[in-house]
Scaffold this motif. Structure first.
Motif, PDB file in Angstrom:
ATOM      1  N   VAL A  90       0.967  -1.187  -0.075  1.00 54.04           N
ATOM      2  CA  VAL A  90      -0.335  -0.602  -0.246  1.00 54.04           C
ATOM      3  C   VAL A  90       1.440   1.215   0.352  1.00 54.04           C
ATOM      4  O   VAL A  90       0.320   2.263  -0.233  1.00 54.04           O
ATOM      5  CB  VAL A  90      -0.743  -0.150   1.200  1.00 54.04           C
ATOM      6  N   ASP A  91       2.104   1.433   0.736  1.00 54.19           N
ATOM      7  CA  ASP A  91       3.003   2.707   0.524  1.00 54.19           C
ATOM      8  C   ASP A  91       3.801   2.424  -0.833  1.00 54.19           C
ATOM      9  O   ASP A  91       3.572   4.158  -1.397  1.00 54.19           O
ATOM     10  CB  ASP A  91       4.272   1.989   1.238  1.00 54.19           C
ATOM     11  N   PHE A  92       3.962   1.595  -1.357  1.00 58.76           N
ATOM     12  CA  PHE A  92       4.774   1.670  -2.601  1.00 58.76           C
ATOM     13  C   PHE A  92       3.598   2.264  -3.631  1.00 58.76           C
ATOM     14  O   PHE A  92       3.784   3.665  -4.202  1.00 58.76           O
ATOM     15  CB  PHE A  92       5.178   0.095  -3.778  1.00 58.76           C
ATOM     16  N   THR A  93       2.862   1.461  -3.468  1.00 57.50           N
ATOM     17  CA  THR A  93       0.839   1.541  -4.655  1.00 57.50           C
ATOM     18  C   THR A  93       1.205   3.306  -4.241  1.00 57.50           C
ATOM     19  O   THR A  93       0.696   4.662  -4.955  1.00 57.50           O
ATOM     20  CB  THR A  93      -0.319   1.200  -4.149  1.00 57.50           C
ATOM     21  N   THR A  94       1.024   4.301  -3.232  1.00 57.92           N
ATOM     22  CA  THR A  94       0.414   5.597  -2.738  1.00 57.92           C
ATOM     23  C   THR A  94       1.562   6.031  -3.236  1.00 57.92           C
ATOM     24  O   THR A  94       1.093   7.383  -3.968  1.00 57.92           O
ATOM     25  CB  THR A  94      -0.183   5.407  -1.759  1.00 57.92           C
ATOM     26  N   LYS A  95       2.666   5.927  -3.244  1.00 56.47           N
ATOM     27  CA  LYS A  95       4.058   7.047  -3.366  1.00 56.47           C
ATOM     28  C   LYS A  95       3.909   7.081  -5.013  1.00 56.47           C
ATOM     29  O   LYS A  95       4.024   8.381  -5.017  1.00 56.47           O
ATOM     30  CB  LYS A  95       5.239   6.195  -2.919  1.00 56.47           C
ATOM     31  N   ARG A  96       4.420   5.872  -5.661  1.00 57.09           N
ATOM     32  CA  ARG A  96       3.641   5.696  -6.614  1.00 57.09           C
ATOM     33  C   ARG A  96       2.993   6.521  -7.627  1.00 57.09           C
ATOM     34  O   ARG A  96       2.990   8.007  -8.196  1.00 57.09           O
ATOM     35  CB  ARG A  96       3.907   4.406  -7.644  1.00 57.09           C
ATOM     36  N   PHE A  97       1.016   6.982  -6.856  1.00 60.63           N
ATOM     37  CA  PHE A  97       0.291   7.803  -7.802  1.00 60.63           C
ATOM     38  C   PHE A  97       0.901   9.376  -6.889  1.00 60.63           C
ATOM     39  O   PHE A  97       0.011   9.800  -8.195  1.00 60.63           O
ATOM     40  CB  PHE A  97      -1.133   7.330  -6.648  1.00 60.63           C
ATOM     41  N   ALA A  98       1.652   9.072  -5.832  1.00 64.58           N
ATOM     42  CA  ALA A  98       1.484  10.658  -5.346  1.00 64.58           C
ATOM     43  C   ALA A  98       2.947  11.159  -6.754  1.00 64.58           C
ATOM     44  O   ALA A  98       2.930  12.470  -6.831  1.00 64.58           O
ATOM     45  CB  ALA A  98       2.165  11.239  -4.321  1.00 64.58           C
ATOM     46  N   LYS A  99       3.566  10.564  -7.040  1.00 64.91           N
ATOM     47  CA  LYS A  99       4.748  11.378  -8.230  1.00 64.91           C
ATOM     48  C   LYS A  99       3.932  11.049  -9.606  1.00 64.91           C
ATOM     49  O   LYS A  99       4.865  12.020 -10.345  1.00 64.91           O
ATOM     50  CB  LYS A  99       5.680   9.913  -7.848  1.00 64.91           C
ATOM     51  N   LEU A 100       3.700  10.146  -9.851  1.00 65.43           N
ATOM     52  CA  LEU A 100       2.352  10.175 -11.359  1.00 65.43           C
ATOM     53  C   LEU A 100       1.121  11.416 -11.022  1.00 65.43           C
ATOM     54  O   LEU A 100       1.476  12.308 -12.035  1.00 65.43           O
ATOM     55  CB  LEU A 100       1.786   8.746 -11.808  1.00 65.43           C
ATOM     56  N   VAL A 101       0.739  11.960 -10.486  1.00 69.61           N
ATOM     57  CA  VAL A 101      -0.419  12.089 -10.389  1.00 69.61           C
ATOM     58  C   VAL A 101      -0.067  13.654  -9.642  1.00 69.61           C
ATOM     59  O   VAL A 101      -0.529  14.687 -10.413  1.00 69.61           O
ATOM     60  CB  VAL A 101      -1.762  11.407  -9.420  1.00 69.61           C
ATOM     61  N   LEU A 102       0.554  13.370  -8.695  1.00 66.93           N
ATOM     62  CA  LEU A 102       0.203  14.978  -8.286  1.00 66.93           C
ATOM     63  C   LEU A 102       2.047  15.418  -7.988  1.00 66.93           C
ATOM     64  O   LEU A 102       1.609  16.511  -7.760  1.00 66.93           O
ATOM     65  CB  LEU A 102       0.531  14.439  -6.214  1.00 66.93           C
ATOM     66  N   MET A 103       2.623  14.724  -9.132  1.00 65.94           N
ATOM     67  CA  MET A 103       3.527  15.979  -9.034  1.00 65.94           C
ATOM     68  C   MET A 103       3.073  17.456  -9.670  1.00 65.94           C
ATOM     69  O   MET A 103       3.131  18.599  -9.779  1.00 65.94           O
ATOM     70  CB  MET A 103       4.831  15.488 -10.726  1.00 65.94           C
TER      71      MET A 103
END
Length: 139
Positions: free
Chosen positions: A14-27
């Motif tokens: 879950v940590d890996f997935t949410t950090k990936r989301f942050a890098k892809l979407v929240l940038m």
């Protein structure tokens, strides 16, 4: 013991997935939630993470915590309830998720911003909530 390992694995994934989301979407742009919480990409880079000896020390501390958990459970002293095992597993998984990012990228990705508290991530929440569950007095 399976509950402990499931807690670790779920927290890391879950940590890996949410950090990936942050890098892809929240940038591109932050996302406000209910006017109070904001999801925004923050890179927490500390010079400390560049030190090889610090990274070795952090890895050793994580391994010692995991080993201590196994010993405490096997001895019957702590973490006998399934919820306690899941909680300590989540805490270890959260710490492990942050550790893996420190080892791989020399930084940690945070993305939950309350405005009045330093930004944090799912791993940080898993550590705190997992420890509360692990040490909560049970029946």
């Amino acid at each position: 013991m399976t509950t402990l390992l499931i807690g670790v694995i779920v927290a890391v994934l879950v940590d890996f997935t949410t950090k990936r989301f942050a890098k892809l979407v929240l940038m591109e742009r932050p996302i406000p939630i209910m006017g109070v919480i904001q999801l925004r990409h923050v890179r927490s880079r500390r010079r400390l993470y560049d030190s090889e000896s610090i990274r070795v020390l952090l890895t050793g501390v994580w391994l010692a915590a995991f080993g201590s958990t196994l010993l405490l459970h096997a001895s019957g002293a702590l973490f006998q309830r399934p919820s306690a095992l899941a909680g300590i597993g989540a805490a270890l998984g959260g710490a492990g998720g942050n550790l893996l990012e420190i080892l791989h990228r020399r930084r940690v990705t945070d993305f939950i911003d309350l405005g009045w508290w330093p930004s944090f991530n799912v791993a940080d929440a898993a550590i705190v909530i997992g420890l509360v569950i692990a040490f909560w007095p049970g029946p």
